[in-house]
Design a protein around this motif. Sequence first.
Motif, mmCIF file in Angstrom:
data_model
loop_
_atom_site.group_PDB
_atom_site.id
_atom_site.type_symbol
_atom_site.label_atom_id
_atom_site.label_comp_id
_atom_site.label_asym_id
_atom_site.label_seq_id
_atom_site.Cartn_x
_atom_site.Cartn_y
_atom_site.Cartn_z
ATOM 1 N N ARG A 258 -52.321 -37.041 61.206
ATOM 2 C CA ARG A 258 -52.886 -38.205 61.893
ATOM 3 C C ARG A 258 -54.366 -38.014 62.228
ATOM 4 O O ARG A 258 -55.089 -38.981 62.486
ATOM 5 C CB ARG A 258 -52.085 -38.491 63.161
ATOM 6 C CG ARG A 258 -52.202 -37.443 64.242
ATOM 7 C CD ARG A 258 -51.285 -37.755 65.422
ATOM 8 N NE ARG A 258 -51.459 -39.125 65.878
ATOM 9 C CZ ARG A 258 -50.617 -39.749 66.712
ATOM 10 N NH1 ARG A 258 -49.541 -39.105 67.150
ATOM 11 N NH2 ARG A 258 -50.847 -40.984 67.092
ATOM 12 N N ARG A 263 -56.945 -46.175 60.793
ATOM 13 C CA ARG A 263 -56.573 -47.542 60.427
ATOM 14 C C ARG A 263 -57.669 -48.155 59.547
ATOM 15 O O ARG A 263 -58.862 -48.035 59.838
ATOM 16 C CB ARG A 263 -56.384 -48.389 61.684
ATOM 17 C CG ARG A 263 -55.973 -49.821 61.399
ATOM 18 C CD ARG A 263 -55.727 -50.592 62.675
ATOM 19 N NE ARG A 263 -55.340 -51.964 62.372
ATOM 20 C CZ ARG A 263 -55.078 -52.885 63.300
ATOM 21 N NH1 ARG A 263 -55.179 -52.556 64.593
ATOM 22 N NH2 ARG A 263 -54.726 -54.111 62.948
ATOM 23 N N LEU A 277 -52.170 -49.716 58.139
ATOM 24 C CA LEU A 277 -52.066 -50.646 59.270
ATOM 25 C C LEU A 277 -51.972 -49.911 60.599
ATOM 26 O O LEU A 277 -52.480 -50.386 61.613
ATOM 27 C CB LEU A 277 -50.827 -51.538 59.095
ATOM 28 C CG LEU A 277 -50.761 -52.385 57.813
ATOM 29 C CD1 LEU A 277 -49.453 -53.158 57.770
ATOM 30 C CD2 LEU A 277 -51.954 -53.329 57.743
ATOM 31 N N ARG A 278 -51.302 -48.776 60.579
ATOM 32 C CA ARG A 278 -51.115 -48.017 61.823
ATOM 33 C C ARG A 278 -50.956 -46.533 61.473
ATOM 34 O O ARG A 278 -50.345 -46.182 60.468
ATOM 35 C CB ARG A 278 -49.890 -48.513 62.579
ATOM 36 C CG ARG A 278 -49.710 -47.864 63.957
ATOM 37 C CD ARG A 278 -48.601 -48.523 64.763
ATOM 38 N NE ARG A 278 -47.295 -48.440 64.095
ATOM 39 C CZ ARG A 278 -46.680 -49.477 63.528
ATOM 40 N NH1 ARG A 278 -47.258 -50.680 63.528
ATOM 41 N NH2 ARG A 278 -45.511 -49.345 62.955
ATOM 42 N N ASN A 280 -49.340 -43.023 62.634
ATOM 43 C CA ASN A 280 -48.249 -42.488 63.457
ATOM 44 C C ASN A 280 -48.305 -40.961 63.466
ATOM 45 O O ASN A 280 -49.121 -40.345 62.773
ATOM 46 C CB ASN A 280 -46.900 -42.958 62.918
ATOM 47 C CG ASN A 280 -46.874 -44.451 62.678
ATOM 48 O OD1 ASN A 280 -47.199 -45.238 63.560
ATOM 49 N ND2 ASN A 280 -46.502 -44.854 61.466
ATOM 50 N N VAL A 284 -47.785 -43.021 58.160
ATOM 51 C CA VAL A 284 -48.667 -44.183 58.328
ATOM 52 C C VAL A 284 -47.865 -45.427 57.977
ATOM 53 O O VAL A 284 -46.883 -45.367 57.220
ATOM 54 C CB VAL A 284 -49.919 -44.092 57.434
ATOM 55 C CG1 VAL A 284 -50.784 -42.920 57.829
ATOM 56 C CG2 VAL A 284 -49.540 -44.004 55.953
ATOM 57 N N SER A 285 -48.267 -46.550 58.527
ATOM 58 C CA SER A 285 -47.621 -47.823 58.205
ATOM 59 C C SER A 285 -48.546 -48.603 57.278
ATOM 60 O O SER A 285 -49.748 -48.728 57.539
ATOM 61 C CB SER A 285 -47.351 -48.631 59.477
ATOM 62 O OG SER A 285 -46.480 -47.935 60.334
ATOM 63 N N ALA A 295 -44.003 -54.138 57.414
ATOM 64 C CA ALA A 295 -44.720 -52.867 57.272
ATOM 65 C C ALA A 295 -43.768 -51.810 56.727
ATOM 66 O O ALA A 295 -42.593 -51.763 57.094
ATOM 67 C CB ALA A 295 -45.287 -52.428 58.616
ATOM 68 N N THR A 297 -43.193 -47.633 56.121
ATOM 69 C CA THR A 297 -43.617 -46.337 56.648
ATOM 70 C C THR A 297 -43.690 -45.311 55.519
ATOM 71 O O THR A 297 -42.744 -45.156 54.754
ATOM 72 C CB THR A 297 -42.636 -45.836 57.725
ATOM 73 O OG1 THR A 297 -42.606 -46.802 58.793
ATOM 74 C CG2 THR A 297 -43.075 -44.502 58.283
#
Length: 311
Positions: A258, A263, A277-278, A280, A284-285, A295, A297
Amino acid sequence: MTALPQHRANEAQQLALQSWIRKTGTTAIFLITAAVSILLALVFGTDIWRIVLAGILLRHPDRLPRADHHQRDELLPGRPMTALTLTHTATAGTLLDGAERNGRTSEILHATGWRWSTRLANWYVPRSRDRAPSRHLIARTVQLLEEAGFTVAVKIDEAPHAADDVDHRAAATAAADASRVEPQTVAHRVVMLETQRRKTSRAIAGYRDHLGREFPPAAGDQLIRLKDELAHVDEDLAHWTRVRAQQVADGAALTLSRDDVARGDLVEYRGEWFPVLRVNAKSVSVPGGAGGSWAETVPYHQISGHRPKQV
């Protein structure tokens, strides 16, 4: 003069009919015997049906197909069974000498994890070379073979190779797998083996599950089996970790976390690029396939490419 040929023709027809009746009767007897044997096996266990079948064969030994006389001898009481030898060495692995490929041992060996080697013309335990012997597998195999009437001699040589030789072989194998196996596949195996190691270690030590149920520490045969399993998991994990490190060193694999992804970055997953998108903890999404509104994963170890967001 014409009556004699006609008489012979009738006699030949009668003989053919009698032969057909005998063959049909023999087949019917075998079918009935098989059905009764299976029923007895289900109701009383294997010992009873073997005794009953042996009695039938003793009473009518001529009704067995001649090609099966070795199988008949194995079923008759008092007949000596084949002596087998189970060996383990670091060089050759775990082998079983004296068992035929399609003999009565094949079902037992397949069920306990053995495989037949055409090259060696022998039964072997896959991936048992350069490893400690699997004592639980060996003990289980010997138990089942002896229960089936075989005698098994066990010879285990646990003397390892020289350390330099072991390290050289491990490095050579890792290098070969690094060029042969896809980086994402290797990374997935490492993750799965780490999960399996935690699961096995927890079963050995005892634990409480998410429902609050208590599972005591393993003991007896279960402890032996789990320790054996853990040793093999550790060996597999060490191997695939070496392969992973080799692929990273060669630039064929990424090691992302991470801290490396933000993003808006682009990541490559299964040959396609997606915007992040995100971010984690372990993944990641990204947008779902074909412009989906959901979304998806993607674990970090499954990312095959990364491009930072263009500023």
